[in-house]
Design a protein around this motif. Structure first.
Motif: not given
Length: 92
Positions: A1-2, A4-5, A8, A80-81, A83-84, A87-88
């Motif tokens: 998660m980090e 991806s942040g 961004f 990144a969006d 990929v996130l 993951l979700i």
């Protein structure tokens, strides 16, 4: 998660950097003085505006670099969006 942040954040920072570069280059281009036209043509061809001053050329290059920099940042944010989102979807 980090990860991806931070992607961004890096993307947003790159977009902002490109935007600043574009704004600065545009201001330099807008404020540049045009070369004075020559009174008489050389060999029947007017040389007015035949070559841009070096600083204007550099500003035009900086404008293009800023454009590409902002585009790269936008692609980074989009990736990144995605990929996130993956993951979700995987966790759900």
């Amino acid at each position: 998660m980090e990860i991806s942040g931070s992607a961004f954040s890096a993307g947003i920072g790159t977009i902002q950097s490109g935007q600043r570069r574009v704004e600065q280059a545009a201001a330099e281009i807008a404020g540049a003085a045009l070369p004075a036209p020559q009174q008489q043509p050389v060999d029947g061809v007017s040389a007015a505006g035949a070559s841009a001053p070096a600083d204007l050329s550099e500003s035009l290059v900086a404008l293009r670099v800023g454009q590409h920099e902002a585009q790269v940042g936008a692609r980074l944010v989009k990736t990144a969006d995605e990929v996130l989102g993956t993951l979700i979807d995987t966790k759900a």
